[in-house]
Each structure stands twice: as C-alpha cells, then as structure tokens.
Design an enzyme around this catalytic site. Structure first.
Site, short mmCIF file in Angstrom:
data_model
loop_
_atom_site.label_atom_id
_atom_site.label_comp_id
_atom_site.label_asym_id
_atom_site.label_seq_id
_atom_site.Cartn_x
_atom_site.Cartn_y
_atom_site.Cartn_z
N SER A 1 0.78 -1.39 -0.30
CA SER A 1 -0.20 -0.23 -0.04
C SER A 1 0.43 1.09 0.03
CB SER A 1 -1.00 0.16 1.52
OG SER A 1 -1.66 1.69 1.59
N TYR B 1 -1.32 -0.72 10.26
CA TYR B 1 -2.18 -1.58 8.98
C TYR B 1 -0.73 -1.17 8.39
CZ TYR B 1 -3.43 -1.69 4.43
OH TYR B 1 -3.94 -1.83 3.28
N LYS C 1 1.86 -2.81 6.31
CA LYS C 1 2.82 -2.67 4.93
C LYS C 1 3.92 -2.30 4.76
CE LYS C 1 -0.91 -3.78 3.11
NZ LYS C 1 -1.15 -4.73 2.27
#
Length: 249
Positions: A145, A158, A162
C-alpha cells in the site's frame, strides 16, 4: 502489447472480492490456471463462477485463512495436486481491524493485523517455495500500500505492516534470485469494500485531491499485477510499483 500467462499456474489469496478477485479474473482471462483462496467457500465459488465465461485457463477454489500456516500449506498442496505446480503467488489478503490513533490500538488487533498482513505473506511464500518454486522458479507479487511509504495516523499499524511487507519483498527478492522474482505493488485509495470507510462518504472530494481526479479501481491494480507476472517483466525483481493516480505527489 498483449500480456499472456498461458501455461502458468497462479495462486491468489484474498481472491473472493476487490483487488484479489480482479487479479484472479484477469490472470484467468490471460490464460493462467488459477487457484482462488480466501476465508469463505461460498464467496470463492461465487467469484469463480463469475469468471468462467471469460476464463482461458482452469479455475479452482480453496478456502483458507491467510494467517493460518496449516491452511496455507494445505492450499498450496491442493494447488500443486490440482495443477502440478505454482508459478505465480499473489499475496493479496489483508486486514485492518482498527481505525484510530495508533497509540491506542489494543494488542489483539495489533497481532491480527501483523499476522494477516506480514506473517501471512511470508508463510505463503515459504510454502510455495518448498512445494514448487525452489525446483521450477516463479513469480511472487505482494500487494502492499502507499500507506507503507507515508504516514496516515488513523491506519497507522496497518501502514507499519505494509512498510514491512515492502522490505520483506526486497529481502526475499535477493534471497530467491535468480529463479524467483519478487515484487510489490503499492495501491493508492482503491474503491473496495475494505477501504469503503476512507472514501464512500466523500468520494468526490477525495477524488479531487488525486492528480488524475479519480479513485482507483481494482482493475488498475490487476493490470499492474499482470505485467509483473508476465515475461514482459522478466528483468524486474525487488521493486515497489506505486499505482495511486499520483496521490503521493
């Protein structure tokens, strides 16, 4: 230039919806035999059924939790049994169970995010390497991401996972060369169910912030994945491909 995957076998995690579903569909339409994997059998079967008309390769499904090493091993074994090998692994499955300041995340949700988004991809890579790629070579694509390249406080952990996935990609690209290529794709904000909370209430306003004036579609990421999986990318490994409409600018 037409990109083809004829004779290749692809395994896609998180393949029942969103980006994973679009990647599996495009790979199948480009000639690959595809094993779709995600948590729910009924969702997988529905996804596979939607692909059959355009499919130019065989399709099969295997329900597995992406964070579960035993499930990953069973899915890889089933893929090799069904199709004879695994040429392409797409680590797409991910989760984000927490939205808010990173400092306040509870440990169970921190652990779950890590287990699905980072430990999971490593386990799937390890299983594909042992079952097929060590002997036959292959291609691995990790869906990271743009959050792994910047900071956004509401999805902080998160983004940490990533970012770590990008570094894992680079490390394994060197480890597994020359027989296996390992690359990452970093999507921007794509219109998927998982990202719905980030765009649904103000899509027009968010789109105006993107230099190309639209949010991403799953097909935008699938097209990049097809290129990286194909022989057209045969001299590309260890890279991070940003597909974000210019959002990082």
């Amino acid at each position: 230039m037409e990109l083809r995957l004829d004779g290749k076998v692809a395994l896609v995690t998180g393949a029942s919806r969103g980006i994973g579903r679009e990647i599996a569909s495009l790979f199948s339409a480009s000639g690959a035999d595809v094993m779709l994997s995600s948590r729910k059998q009924d969702a997988l079967e529905a996804a596979a059924d939607s692909m059959r008309e355009a499919a130019q390769g065989q399709l099969d499904v295997f329900a597995a939790n992406a964070w579960d090493p035993e499930a990953a091993a069973a899915c890889v074994a089933a893929t090799v049994e069904r199709f004879g090998k695994v040429d392409i692994l797409v680590n797409n499955a991910a989760t984000n169970p927490y939205l808010g300041p990173m400092i306040d995340i509870d440990l169970p949700r921190l652990d779950k995010t890590h287990d699905v988004n980072l430990r999971g991809p490593f386990v799937w890579i390890q299983e594909c390497w042992r079952a097929s790629m060590r002997a036959h070579g292959g291609v691995i694509i990790n869906i990271s991401s743009i959050g792994g390249l910047t900071v956004e406080t509401s999805i902080g952990h998160y983004n940490v996972t990533k970012a770590a996935l990008i570094h894992l990609t680079k490390s394994l690209a060197k480890d597994l060369a020359p027989s296996v290529r390992v690359n990452a794709i970093c999507p921007g904000l794509v219109k998927t169910d998982m990202a719905r909370a980030l765009w649904e209430s103000n899509e027009d306003a968010v789109s105006r912030m993107v230099p190309l004036h639209r949010l991403g579609e799953p097909a935008d990421i699938a097209n990049a994945a097809l290129f990286l999986a194909s022989d057209a990318a045969s001299w590309i490994t260890g890279t991070t491909t940003v597909v974000d409409g210019g959002m990082l600018l």
